[in-house]
Design an enzyme around this catalytic site. Structure first.
Site, short mmCIF file in Angstrom:
data_model
loop_
_atom_site.label_atom_id
_atom_site.label_comp_id
_atom_site.label_asym_id
_atom_site.label_seq_id
_atom_site.Cartn_x
_atom_site.Cartn_y
_atom_site.Cartn_z
N THR A 282 -16.10 1.74 4.34
CA THR A 282 -14.70 2.18 4.35
C THR A 282 -14.73 3.70 4.21
O THR A 282 -15.80 4.30 4.11
CB THR A 282 -13.90 1.60 3.16
OG1 THR A 282 -14.43 2.14 1.95
CG2 THR A 282 -13.96 0.08 3.11
N TYR B 190 -13.88 4.76 -13.36
CA TYR B 190 -13.88 3.71 -12.33
C TYR B 190 -14.66 2.48 -12.82
O TYR B 190 -14.17 1.34 -12.74
CB TYR B 190 -14.50 4.28 -11.05
CG TYR B 190 -14.58 3.31 -9.90
CD1 TYR B 190 -13.47 3.00 -9.13
CD2 TYR B 190 -15.80 2.73 -9.55
CE1 TYR B 190 -13.56 2.12 -8.07
CE2 TYR B 190 -15.91 1.85 -8.49
CZ TYR B 190 -14.78 1.55 -7.74
OH TYR B 190 -14.88 0.67 -6.69
N ASP C 55 0.85 -1.21 0.00
CA ASP C 55 0.00 0.00 0.00
C ASP C 55 0.87 1.24 0.00
O ASP C 55 1.73 1.41 0.87
CB ASP C 55 -0.94 0.00 1.22
CG ASP C 55 -2.13 0.92 0.99
OD1 ASP C 55 -1.92 2.09 0.60
OD2 ASP C 55 -3.27 0.47 1.19
N ASN D 299 -6.58 -5.44 -5.00
CA ASN D 299 -7.62 -4.71 -4.26
C ASN D 299 -7.44 -3.20 -4.35
O ASN D 299 -8.41 -2.46 -4.23
CB ASN D 299 -7.59 -5.18 -2.80
CG ASN D 299 -8.36 -4.26 -1.87
OD1 ASN D 299 -9.58 -4.35 -1.78
ND2 ASN D 299 -7.65 -3.36 -1.20
N LYS E 42 -13.20 -1.30 -13.70
CA LYS E 42 -13.69 -2.49 -13.00
C LYS E 42 -14.31 -3.49 -13.97
O LYS E 42 -14.16 -4.71 -13.81
CB LYS E 42 -14.69 -2.10 -11.92
CG LYS E 42 -14.07 -1.28 -10.77
CD LYS E 42 -13.02 -2.06 -10.01
CE LYS E 42 -12.59 -1.35 -8.73
NZ LYS E 42 -11.59 -2.12 -7.98
N1 LIG Z 1 -16.06 -0.07 0.01
C1 LIG Z 1 -16.96 -0.59 -0.80
O1 LIG Z 1 -18.14 -0.77 -0.47
C2 LIG Z 1 -16.54 -0.99 -2.19
C3 LIG Z 1 -17.54 -1.19 -3.15
C4 LIG Z 1 -17.16 -1.60 -4.41
C5 LIG Z 1 -15.82 -1.85 -4.69
N2 LIG Z 1 -14.87 -1.62 -3.75
C6 LIG Z 1 -13.47 -1.93 -4.11
O2 LIG Z 1 -12.82 -2.52 -2.99
C7 LIG Z 1 -11.43 -2.17 -3.00
C8 LIG Z 1 -11.01 -1.57 -1.67
O3 LIG Z 1 -11.81 -0.43 -1.44
P1 LIG Z 1 -11.79 0.38 -0.07
O4 LIG Z 1 -13.14 0.95 0.06
O5 LIG Z 1 -11.19 -0.43 1.00
O6 LIG Z 1 -10.77 1.58 -0.50
P2 LIG Z 1 -9.79 2.52 0.37
O7 LIG Z 1 -9.64 3.79 -0.39
O8 LIG Z 1 -10.24 2.59 1.78
O9 LIG Z 1 -8.42 1.72 0.31
C9 LIG Z 1 -7.72 1.57 -0.88
C10 LIG Z 1 -6.25 1.44 -0.57
O10 LIG Z 1 -5.55 1.22 -1.81
C11 LIG Z 1 -4.33 1.93 -1.77
N3 LIG Z 1 -3.86 2.17 -3.14
C12 LIG Z 1 -4.52 2.81 -4.13
N4 LIG Z 1 -3.76 2.85 -5.24
C13 LIG Z 1 -2.60 2.21 -4.94
C14 LIG Z 1 -1.42 1.91 -5.67
N5 LIG Z 1 -1.27 2.30 -6.95
N6 LIG Z 1 -0.42 1.22 -5.06
C15 LIG Z 1 -0.56 0.81 -3.77
N7 LIG Z 1 -1.66 1.08 -3.03
C16 LIG Z 1 -2.66 1.77 -3.61
C17 LIG Z 1 -4.67 3.21 -1.02
O11 LIG Z 1 -3.50 3.82 -0.46
C18 LIG Z 1 -5.65 2.72 0.04
O12 LIG Z 1 -4.99 2.40 1.26
C19 LIG Z 1 -11.24 -1.24 -4.20
O13 LIG Z 1 -10.83 -2.01 -5.31
C20 LIG Z 1 -12.63 -0.70 -4.43
O14 LIG Z 1 -12.82 -0.28 -5.76
C21 LIG Z 1 -15.20 -1.19 -2.50
#
Ligand SMILES: NC(=O)c1ccc[n+]([C@@H]2O[C@H](COP(=O)([O-])OP(=O)(O)OC[C@H]3O[C@@H](n4cnc5c(N)ncnc54)[C@H](O)[C@@H]3O)[C@@H](O)[C@H]2O)c1
Length: 314
Positions: free
Chosen positions: A211, A177, A38, A101, A181
């Site tokens: 989150t 986005y 991360d 992720n 995806k």
């Molecule tokens: N939260 C939800 O309900 C939800 C819904 C649909 C999809 N998602 C997907 O779930 C995944 C996680 O989402 P989240 O809500 O925990 O997001 P978040 O923003 O809380 O966490 C994402 C993490 O990814 C890291 N990151 C981003 N780009 C990076 C890179 N290039 N290199 C290294 N680290 C990187 C960020 O620093 C962050 O810590 C994502 O793929 C998101 O699209 C989440």
């Protein structure tokens, strides 16, 4: 204590917080060694802070052993993806599990969006998973041939790509986005096919969990408001539970699938296949025929937030 992932090595991107953190912790709790990858960036991908990954790795190691390593470069480049895999091989002797992720969001209506934001989101959310799959599966295939996994044969290659219902239904203002995806789902299918003979599985998981990202949703209508209120009650550990199961030996025959997880509910999504057909006439008449003969089967414009605003099972 023995776990279902004892002796296995995993990379989880975006594991410094949110869903990624829950996944890294759950894999480690089942015995896997984990690279917590991360860069510590904002929701839109601006800035970098290594503290998040380091804290998660330290928290995992506090539970006993040197199971976790923090990796704090951005994974959105082919060179870094290779380095990441090399780090796993050097420290853990191989790579068995990859969870893509990490993601960023730069939302804007399609008629206002900045092409530079489009490029950044596609690179971060779609190209980066490709770079990592490309680097890791080359090593996984070789490990299979050289007997990693012991006498029972190597059936341990596991790829899990975290997608989004936004890429399946679409959502207002999420062109980049949703496209990334949707593309990641396509990448999952081809990865599953290309690696089936090597006994490496690839699946896509659309998560729902509270989150920092769900916290900042600006509801565009009542249905989206309800979605947000309900989403705030869903813990990321449910997503981690499903991902861990998909990485386990018992999931060896699950590949090329699209699953969703929202609290204790796990969904299997259908995949686009023709649902109706007609024999085409001339362009002057074809649109009318399409509407008259297939119109009742057209897919409506429900957004993902509207489709999943029902009461979750938590
Ligand atoms: N939260 C939800 O309900 C939800 C819904 C649909 C999809 N998602 C997907 O779930 C995944 C996680 O989402 P989240 O809500 O925990 O997001 P978040 O923003 O809380 O966490 C994402 C993490 O990814 C890291 N990151 C981003 N780009 C990076 C890179 N290039 N290199 C290294 N680290 C990187 C960020 O620093 C962050 O810590 C994502 O793929 C998101 O699209 C989440």
């Amino acid at each position: 204590m023995t776990g279902i992932l004892d002796g296995r090595a995993a990379i989880v991107t975006g594991a410094g917080r949110g869903i990624g953190r829950a996944i890294a912790e759950a894999l480690a709790a089942q015995g896997a060694s984990v690279i917590v990858a991360d860069v510590g960036t904002s929701i839109s991908g601006d800035g970098a802070d290594p503290a998040a990954a380091r804290e998660v790795a330290a928290a995992i190691n506090d539970g006993g052993g040197e199971k976790a390593i923090a990796f704090t470069e951005s994974v959105a480049s082919p060179g870094v993806a290779k380095q990441l895999v090399e780090t796993a091989v050097k420290n853990f002797g191989g790579i068995d599990i990859v969870v893509n992720n990490a993601a960023i969001l730069r939302d804007a209506f399609v008629f206002r969006a900045d092409p530079a934001d489009w490029d950044a989101v596609i690179r971060n959310n779609l190209s980066a998973p490709f770079y990592l799959i490309n680097a890791a599966t080359a090593v996984m295939r070789e490990q299979g041939k050289s007997g990693r996994g012991g006498k029972e044969g190597y059936d341990w290659g596991r790829i899990v790509n975290i997608v989004s219902s936004a890429g399946l239904y679409g959502n207002l203002g999420q062109a980049a986005y949703a496209s990334a995806k949707a593309g990641l789902f396509g990448l999952t299918r081809v990865t599953a096919m290309d690696l089936a003979r090597a006994q490496i599985t690839a699946n896509a998981v659309a998560p729902f969990a509270r989150t920092r990202v769900t916290d900042i949703i600006q509801p565009a209508n009542e249905a989206q408001k309800t979605y947000k209120e309900r989403a705030l009650r869903i813990g990321a550990h449910h997503v981690a539970n499903l991902v861990t199961a998909l990485c386990s030996p018992a999931a060896r025959s699950i590949t090329g699938q699209l699953l969703g997880v929202r609290g204790r509910e796990v969904f299997l999504f259908g995949q686009p296949r023709p649902v109706a057909k007609l024999e085409a006439g001339k362009p002057e008449t074809l649109a009318g025929e399409l509407t008259a003969k297939l119109g009742t089967r057209f897919t409506d414009l429900t957004t993902d937030l509207e489709a999943f605003n029902t009461e979750p099972l938590v």
